[in-house]
Design a protein around this motif. Structure first.
Motif, PDB file in Angstrom:
ATOM      1  N   TYR A  43       1.413   6.498  -2.592  1.00 25.22           N
ATOM      2  CA  TYR A  43       2.425   5.434  -2.555  1.00 25.22           C
ATOM      3  C   TYR A  43       3.792   5.905  -3.037  1.00 25.22           C
ATOM      4  CZ  TYR A  43       1.627   4.418  -7.586  1.00 25.22           C
ATOM      5  OH  TYR A  43       1.505   4.489  -8.950  1.00 25.22           O
ATOM      6  N   ASP A  44       3.871   7.179  -3.472  1.00 22.26           N
ATOM      7  CA  ASP A  44       5.152   7.730  -3.896  1.00 22.26           C
ATOM      8  C   ASP A  44       5.068   9.244  -3.722  1.00 22.26           C
ATOM      9  OD1 ASP A  44       7.686   7.900  -4.911  1.00 22.26           O
ATOM     10  OD2 ASP A  44       7.277   6.670  -6.679  1.00 22.26           O
ATOM     11  N   ALA A  45       6.216   9.911  -3.854  1.00 19.31           N
ATOM     12  CA  ALA A  45       6.250  11.340  -3.525  1.00 19.31           C
ATOM     13  C   ALA A  45       5.606  12.196  -4.612  1.00 19.31           C
ATOM     14  CB  ALA A  45       7.694  11.759  -3.299  1.00 19.31           C
ATOM     15  N   THR A  46       5.221  13.404  -4.214  1.00 19.19           N
ATOM     16  CA  THR A  46       4.569  14.374  -5.101  1.00 19.19           C
ATOM     17  C   THR A  46       5.492  14.785  -6.245  1.00 19.19           C
ATOM     18  OG1 THR A  46       3.715  15.262  -3.035  1.00 19.19           O
ATOM     19  CG2 THR A  46       3.250  16.515  -5.033  1.00 19.19           C
ATOM     20  N   HIS A  47       5.005  14.624  -7.479  1.00 20.29           N
ATOM     21  CA  HIS A  47       5.800  15.107  -8.610  1.00 20.29           C
ATOM     22  C   HIS A  47       5.177  16.393  -9.171  1.00 20.29           C
ATOM     23  CE1 HIS A  47       2.823  13.517 -11.422  1.00 20.29           C
ATOM     24  NE2 HIS A  47       3.003  12.272 -10.985  1.00 20.29           N
ATOM     25  N   ARG A  87       2.866  -1.601  -4.129  1.00 18.29           N
ATOM     26  CA  ARG A  87       4.128  -0.957  -3.756  1.00 18.29           C
ATOM     27  C   ARG A  87       4.549  -1.365  -2.335  1.00 18.29           C
ATOM     28  NH1 ARG A  87       7.062   3.641  -5.442  1.00 18.29           N
ATOM     29  NH2 ARG A  87       6.149   3.093  -7.444  1.00 18.29           N
ATOM     30  N   ALA A  88       3.564  -1.433  -1.434  1.00 18.32           N
ATOM     31  CA  ALA A  88       3.872  -1.818  -0.051  1.00 18.32           C
ATOM     32  C   ALA A  88       4.392  -3.255  -0.016  1.00 18.32           C
ATOM     33  CB  ALA A  88       2.623  -1.669   0.822  1.00 18.32           C
ATOM     34  N   ALA A  89       3.767  -4.140  -0.799  1.00 18.59           N
ATOM     35  CA  ALA A  89       4.211  -5.543  -0.840  1.00 18.59           C
ATOM     36  C   ALA A  89       5.622  -5.629  -1.414  1.00 18.59           C
ATOM     37  CB  ALA A  89       3.244  -6.368  -1.677  1.00 18.59           C
ATOM     38  N   ASP A  94       4.201  -2.060   5.635  1.00 14.05           N
ATOM     39  CA  ASP A  94       2.755  -2.109   5.841  1.00 14.05           C
ATOM     40  C   ASP A  94       2.103  -1.021   4.964  1.00 14.05           C
ATOM     41  OD1 ASP A  94       0.449  -2.983   7.677  1.00 14.05           O
ATOM     42  OD2 ASP A  94       0.385  -0.783   7.743  1.00 14.05           O
ATOM     43  N   TRP A  95       1.014  -1.386   4.271  1.00 15.44           N
ATOM     44  CA  TRP A  95       0.421  -0.430   3.319  1.00 15.44           C
ATOM     45  C   TRP A  95      -0.069   0.839   3.997  1.00 15.44           C
ATOM     46  CZ3 TRP A  95      -4.778   0.757   3.921  1.00 15.44           C
ATOM     47  CH2 TRP A  95      -5.521  -0.111   4.725  1.00 15.44           C
ATOM     48  N   SER A  96      -0.570   0.709   5.242  1.00 14.25           N
ATOM     49  CA  SER A  96      -1.080   1.925   5.883  1.00 14.25           C
ATOM     50  C   SER A  96       0.058   2.812   6.391  1.00 14.25           C
ATOM     51  CB  SER A  96      -2.081   1.583   6.985  1.00 14.25           C
ATOM     52  OG  SER A  96      -1.491   0.713   7.903  1.00 14.25           O
ATOM     53  N   ASP A  97       1.205   2.205   6.732  1.00 12.65           N
ATOM     54  CA  ASP A  97       2.380   3.015   7.100  1.00 12.65           C
ATOM     55  C   ASP A  97       2.907   3.774   5.877  1.00 12.65           C
ATOM     56  OD1 ASP A  97       2.192   2.047   9.651  1.00 12.65           O
ATOM     57  OD2 ASP A  97       3.794   0.559   9.426  1.00 12.65           O
ATOM     58  N   ILE A 103       1.467  10.697   2.722  1.00  7.03           N
ATOM     59  CA  ILE A 103       0.527  11.812   2.962  1.00  7.03           C
ATOM     60  C   ILE A 103       1.260  12.946   3.689  1.00  7.03           C
ATOM     61  CG2 ILE A 103      -1.560  12.528   4.222  1.00  7.03           C
ATOM     62  CD1 ILE A 103      -2.587   9.591   3.740  1.00  7.03           C
ATOM     63  N   ALA A 104       2.097  12.575   4.663  1.00  8.11           N
ATOM     64  CA  ALA A 104       2.843  13.596   5.412  1.00  8.11           C
ATOM     65  C   ALA A 104       3.771  14.374   4.477  1.00  8.11           C
ATOM     66  CB  ALA A 104       3.630  12.945   6.547  1.00  8.11           C
TER      67      ALA A 104
END
Ligand code: 5CA
Ligand code: ZN
Length: 408
Positions: A43-47, A87-89, A94-97, A103-104
């Motif tokens: 739900y957030d970028a790699t730290h 986080r998506a809400a 959309d949570w899956s987007d 992930i990408a």
């Protein structure tokens, strides 16, 4: 990703196992070692904390291969979970987007850092059926109980820890320690009706507005967190896995509960539990929920070479916590330049003793600072000139790539 070949091979990796509190050899079985590492909640970028964890297990994989083992490495992705849905809400997406985008970005960051991809990255959403089958096994074993939800038709299912004899054997924590963190680490100790406040949720029946699935034999709903990892590890690698890995924030409750569930259906979960200690910022654990983050993608966008980021991580032992500082990053940037200068000479000091020193340091509970010091010393001698071996710089470059994942 292929590893460059170099002469010789490493010795058996010995690594600190949380459950026994001892250093244990990782020998695998019939020439193969299995490794399951807890993956991201996207739900957030790699730290840098995540990066430290995945670089550590990347090194483990490299050391096992260098010792002659075949490695089967699986990582999960917690692609449906409360923080992701929240986080998506919040952001109106959309949570899956959101999950797919994060992930990408994670994969891109890992590639930049020279982390070999696991054989399989397994999402929870694609694994609902096999996780549900594991939940039903627990139900059939009689180690779960149901609680009615406020706004649900079906019941939420919990593991009855009173029936899990070895509960506590992974973390070896006291009850007080457990009670102190359970709330902030995904537990729900205040839920009325629970037999033990620590009992983990294994199946959450559907709530309005939440994603849910209807596998045979269960009410509409979604899995609890811990059973996801138990089930995916069992399905893809077979139990016990040789290594269950992750950050030390997962020792309790996550790995404790994963093991308790596995043992409830009479299977030992893992031979060794290996944990990367927490990376922090200004004295606090770096975490998505706190927002005190140094992002890999931010550093890359600022023009920091990814190999300098990797060297920053390798400069710290995996089994001791550390705090990020700009000064440590500057040291890593400078180290990369010194190594590059050393590897650019036409002839250098022999590479074999340095390679042996790197192998010995890594096999000795991943002593990365000692491995880096051996290369520092070689680079220093290389740039100070004198006759040497023209094959040495090339050979050492290949060894750094193979053993440390450093490609300059
Ligand atoms: N999806 C779950 C595991 S099943 C999860 O913990 N996701 S995570 O995105 O929060 O963390 C991903 C991995 O990074 C986990 O192995 C976690 O233990 C590790 N990690 C998280 N924060 C840190 C940190 N500050 N330092 C080191 N490792 C960390
Ligand atoms: Zn996990």
């Amino acid at each position: 990703m292929t590893l460059p070949a170099i002469p010789g091979h490493g010795s058996t990796l010995v690594v600190h196992d949380t459950a026994s509190g001892e250093r244990v050899p990782v020998s695998g079985r019939d020439g193969t070692a299995t490794m399951y590492v807890c993956g991201i909640t996207p739900y957030d970028a790699t730290h840098l904390g995540h990066a430290a964890t995945y670089v550590t297990f990347d090194l483990v994989g490299r050391a096992l291969r260098d010792a002659g083992l075949t490695v089967r490495y699986v990582q999960n992705v917690t692609d449906v979970d409360d923080p992701l849905l929240e986080r998506a809400a919040r952001d109106g997406v959309d949570w899956s987007d959101l999950a797919a985008a994060e992930i990408a970005l994670f994969r891109e960051d890992m590639t930049a850092l020279g982390v070999m991809p696991p054989d399989e990255l397994v999402g929870v959403v694609e694994s609902i059926d096999l996780i549900a089958a594991a939940v039903r096994e627990l139900v059939d074993a009689g180690v779960t109980y149901g609680l009615p939800g406020d706004d649900t038709e079906g019941e939420d299912l919990y593991l009855d820890l009173a029936q899990a004899d070895s509960f506590g054997s992974i973390s070896r924590w006291t009850r007080e320690q457990m009670d102190l963190v359970i709330r902030e680490r995904g537990g729900d100790p205040d839920r009325p009706g629970k037999r033990d406040p620590l009992d983990p949720l294994v199946w959450r029946s559907a709530r309005p507005g939440e994603p849910s699935w209807t596998p045979a034999g269960l009410p509409p709903g979604r899995p609890g967190w811990h059973i996801e990892c138990t089930a995916i590890a069992a399905d893809r690698l077979g139990l016990p896995v040789d290594i269950q890995g992750g950050g030390s924030d997962l020792v309790f409750p996550h790995h404790e509960m994963s093991a308790a569930q596995s043992e409830a259906i009479e299977e030992a979960y893992a031979a060794a539990y290996v944990h990367q200690e927490m990376v922090g910022l200004d004295g606090a654990k770096m975490s998505k929920s706190k927002g005190n983050l140094v992002l890999v993608s931010r550093l890359r966008a600022d023009g920091i070479d990814p190999m300098a980021i990797r060297l920053l991580l390798l400069a710290h032992r995996f089994d001791a916590p550390w705090d990020y500082t700009d000064a440590a990053l500057a040291t890593a940037v400078e180290r990369r330049e010194r190594w590059l200068a050393g590897l650019s000479v036409t002839e250098g000091p022999p590479a074999e003793p340095v390679i042996a020193a790197i192998r010995a340091a890594i096999a000795d509970n991943l002593d990365t600072p000692r491995a880096l010091a051996a290369v520092d010393e070689w680079a220093q001698r290389a740039v100070s000139g004198g006759p040497g071996d023209p094959a040495a710089p090339g050979l050492l470059a290949r060894a750094l790539d193979r053993l440390l994942g450093i490609r300059l």
